[in-house]
Design an enzyme around this catalytic site. Structure first.
Site, PDB file in Angstrom:
ATOM      1  CB  CYS A 154      18.743 -29.177 112.053  1.00 27.17           C
ATOM      2  SG  CYS A 154      17.994 -30.689 112.667  1.00 27.17           S
TER       3      CYS A 154
ATOM      4  CB  CYS B 235      19.440 -29.921 115.800  1.00 20.61           C
ATOM      5  SG  CYS B 235      18.333 -28.509 115.796  1.00 20.61           S
TER       6      CYS B 235
ATOM      7  CB  ALA C   4      43.358 -11.645  94.753  1.00 18.95           C
TER       8      ALA C   4
ATOM      9  CB  VAL D 200      32.190 -22.353 102.023  1.00 20.64           C
ATOM     10  CG1 VAL D 200      31.283 -22.635 100.830  1.00 20.64           C
ATOM     11  CG2 VAL D 200      33.399 -23.290 102.020  1.00 20.64           C
ATOM     12  CG  ASP D 201      37.110 -18.450 102.725  1.00 23.20           C
ATOM     13  OD1 ASP D 201      36.395 -17.440 102.881  1.00 23.20           O
ATOM     14  OD2 ASP D 201      37.930 -18.560 101.792  1.00 23.20           O
TER      15      ASP D 201
ATOM     16  CB  CYS E 182      14.582 -31.018 116.613  1.00 26.27           C
ATOM     17  SG  CYS E 182      15.661 -31.357 115.201  1.00 26.27           S
TER      18      CYS E 182
ATOM     19  N   GLY F 263      39.646 -14.159  91.004  1.00 25.80           N
ATOM     20  CA  GLY F 263      40.108 -15.465  91.489  1.00 25.80           C
ATOM     21  C   GLY F 263      39.113 -16.601  91.404  1.00 25.80           C
TER      22      GLY F 263
ATOM     23  CG  HIS G 232      29.143 -22.239  96.221  1.00 26.80           C
ATOM     24  ND1 HIS G 232      30.289 -22.388  95.463  1.00 26.80           N
ATOM     25  CD2 HIS G 232      28.120 -22.199  95.330  1.00 26.80           C
ATOM     26  CE1 HIS G 232      29.964 -22.430  94.176  1.00 26.80           C
ATOM     27  NE2 HIS G 232      28.666 -22.310  94.076  1.00 26.80           N
TER      28      HIS G 232
HETATM   29  P1  OAD Z   1      39.005 -22.842  91.567  1.00 29.41           P
HETATM   30  O1  OAD Z   1      39.982 -23.596  92.398  1.00 29.41           O
HETATM   31  O2  OAD Z   1      38.252 -23.594  90.523  1.00 29.41           O
HETATM   32  O3  OAD Z   1      39.722 -21.613  90.835  1.00 29.41           O
HETATM   33  C1  OAD Z   1      40.568 -20.740  91.520  1.00 29.41           C
HETATM   34  C2  OAD Z   1      40.993 -19.641  90.556  1.00 29.41           C
HETATM   35  O4  OAD Z   1      41.773 -18.710  91.263  1.00 29.41           O
HETATM   36  C3  OAD Z   1      41.824 -20.119  89.354  1.00 29.41           C
HETATM   37  O5  OAD Z   1      41.326 -19.527  88.168  1.00 29.41           O
HETATM   38  C4  OAD Z   1      43.236 -19.608  89.677  1.00 29.41           C
HETATM   39  O6  OAD Z   1      43.959 -19.253  88.492  1.00 29.41           O
HETATM   40  C5  OAD Z   1      42.928 -18.366  90.502  1.00 29.41           C
HETATM   41  N1  OAD Z   1      43.950 -17.990  91.482  1.00 29.41           N
HETATM   42  C6  OAD Z   1      44.729 -18.798  92.244  1.00 29.41           C
HETATM   43  N2  OAD Z   1      45.496 -18.081  93.083  1.00 29.41           N
HETATM   44  C7  OAD Z   1      45.200 -16.767  92.857  1.00 29.41           C
HETATM   45  C8  OAD Z   1      45.644 -15.526  93.421  1.00 29.41           C
HETATM   46  N3  OAD Z   1      46.541 -15.500  94.406  1.00 29.41           N
HETATM   47  N4  OAD Z   1      45.111 -14.371  92.943  1.00 29.41           N
HETATM   48  C9  OAD Z   1      44.189 -14.390  91.933  1.00 29.41           C
HETATM   49  N5  OAD Z   1      43.736 -15.532  91.366  1.00 29.41           N
HETATM   50  C10 OAD Z   1      44.217 -16.710  91.822  1.00 29.41           C
HETATM   51  O7  OAD Z   1      38.001 -22.121  92.585  1.00 29.41           O
HETATM   52  P2  OAD Z   1      36.533 -21.504  92.320  1.00 29.41           P
HETATM   53  O8  OAD Z   1      36.451 -20.896  90.967  1.00 29.41           O
HETATM   54  O9  OAD Z   1      36.228 -20.660  93.484  1.00 29.41           O
HETATM   55  O10 OAD Z   1      32.309 -25.192  95.466  1.00 29.41           O
HETATM   56  O11 OAD Z   1      35.645 -22.823  92.373  1.00 29.41           O
HETATM   57  C11 OAD Z   1      34.249 -22.699  92.333  1.00 29.41           C
HETATM   58  C12 OAD Z   1      33.594 -23.725  93.244  1.00 29.41           C
HETATM   59  O12 OAD Z   1      34.093 -25.024  92.924  1.00 29.41           O
HETATM   60  C13 OAD Z   1      33.942 -23.567  94.722  1.00 29.41           C
HETATM   61  O13 OAD Z   1      33.108 -22.620  95.361  1.00 29.41           O
HETATM   62  C14 OAD Z   1      33.713 -24.944  95.278  1.00 29.41           C
HETATM   63  C15 OAD Z   1      34.295 -25.777  94.146  1.00 29.41           C
HETATM   64  O14 OAD Z   1      33.780 -27.031  93.998  1.00 29.41           O
HETATM   65  C16 OAD Z   1      31.861 -25.558  96.712  1.00 29.41           C
HETATM   66  O15 OAD Z   1      32.596 -25.724  97.664  1.00 29.41           O
HETATM   67  C17 OAD Z   1      30.406 -25.731  96.823  1.00 29.41           C
END
Ligand code: OAD
Length: 244
Positions: free
Chosen positions: A129, A149, A233, A105-106, A152, A189, A121
């Protein structure tokens, strides 16, 4: 014996392919200094998602939820895309059918220049709103509480898909189409534990796509992955997507 494919083999296939889908998670932004969610330094080690990232939490205490997002927006306001984001943004211009699905979401993919993109996400720099549903950009750091908002006067919330909420149908449609038609799925990642993104690798694999993963560690996906590159990455993605 399964065929062993080297980085050069995969790079050649990525450069020749007419149809590539990429799925990214917090790990791609870790190299920009953005905290991930899981793992030893992950955000969910110190914060409880159900108290901060759910509709119930917002209904109970919108100020607390906004403080959490304000803290994250403040942190993100100092971060920039890294070579992995930038390489993907350039690469999309050279592939006939390219789609990038991000759970992040960044907003760093968009800042890097990615346009063929679903932010499934949501985006922390957008607000919605709670009364009229209007979505707008908001880059205030700090946020002026309570944010309201312009149309409104209703209370604004972060335009983020929280736990227990559904993804936008247009994002799901674009993602499923991209997964069902790609020749290669590149997963970068993500821990692969949050649905529906956790089901994306099997969808691509079942229709015959080559599934390639870049991660620091093995993930639940790793058993169905054709080729896995262990590394950062920011180092691996530019190597994979450069022309040979
Ligand atoms: P996670 O924090 O669950 O996983 C991050 C992954 O990135 C792990 O598998 C790490 O091993 C890997 N990692 C860390 N540093 C890295 C690097 N420099 N290069 C490559 N890989 C690396 O994050 P997400 O899988 O994105 O939801 O999590 C999914 C969702 O869970 C997010 O979008 C968020 C969260 O709750 C919302 O915010 C709605």
């Amino acid at each position: 014996m399964p065929t062993v494919l080297s980085l050069t083999d995969i790079r050649d296939r990525l450069n020749r392919s007419k149809s590539i889908t990429v799925l990214t998670g917090a790990g791609i932004s870790a190299d920009s200094g953005v905290p991930t969610f899981r793992g030893p330094e992950g955000l969910w080690k110190n914060f409880r998602p159900e108290e901060l990232a759910s509709p119930e939490a917002f209904a109970r205490n919108p100020k607390l939820v906004w403080e959490w997002y304000d803290w994250r927006r403040n942190l993100l306001s100092t971060k920039s895309p890294n070579p992995a984001h930038i390489t993907l943004a350039t690469f999309e211009k050279h592939v006939e059918n390219f789609w990038l699905i991000t759970q992040n979401v960044d907003g760093l993919h968009a800042t890097a220049g990615s346009r063929k993109l679903s932010e499934i996400h949501g985006n922390i720099w957008k607000v919605r709103c709670t009364a009229c549903g209007r979505i707008s950009q908001n880059h205030d750091v700090p946020i002026i509480y309570p944010p309201t908002c312009k149309s409104c006067g209703g209370l604004l919330r972060p335009h983020i898909v929280w736990f227990g909420e559904s993804l936008a149908p247009e994002d799901l449609d674009a993602s499923y189409t991209a997964l069902q038609t790609c020749e290669i799925l590149l997963i970068i990642g993500t821990s692969g534990v949050v649905y529906p993104a956790a089901s994306f690798a099997p969808i691509a694999k079942n229709q015959g796509a080559l599934v390639v993963e870049v991660n620091l560690d093995p993930t639940p996906h790793s058993s169905i992955i054709d080729v896995s590159f262990q590394g950062r990455a920011k180092d691996v993605v530019p190597l994979l997507l450069s022309e040979g």
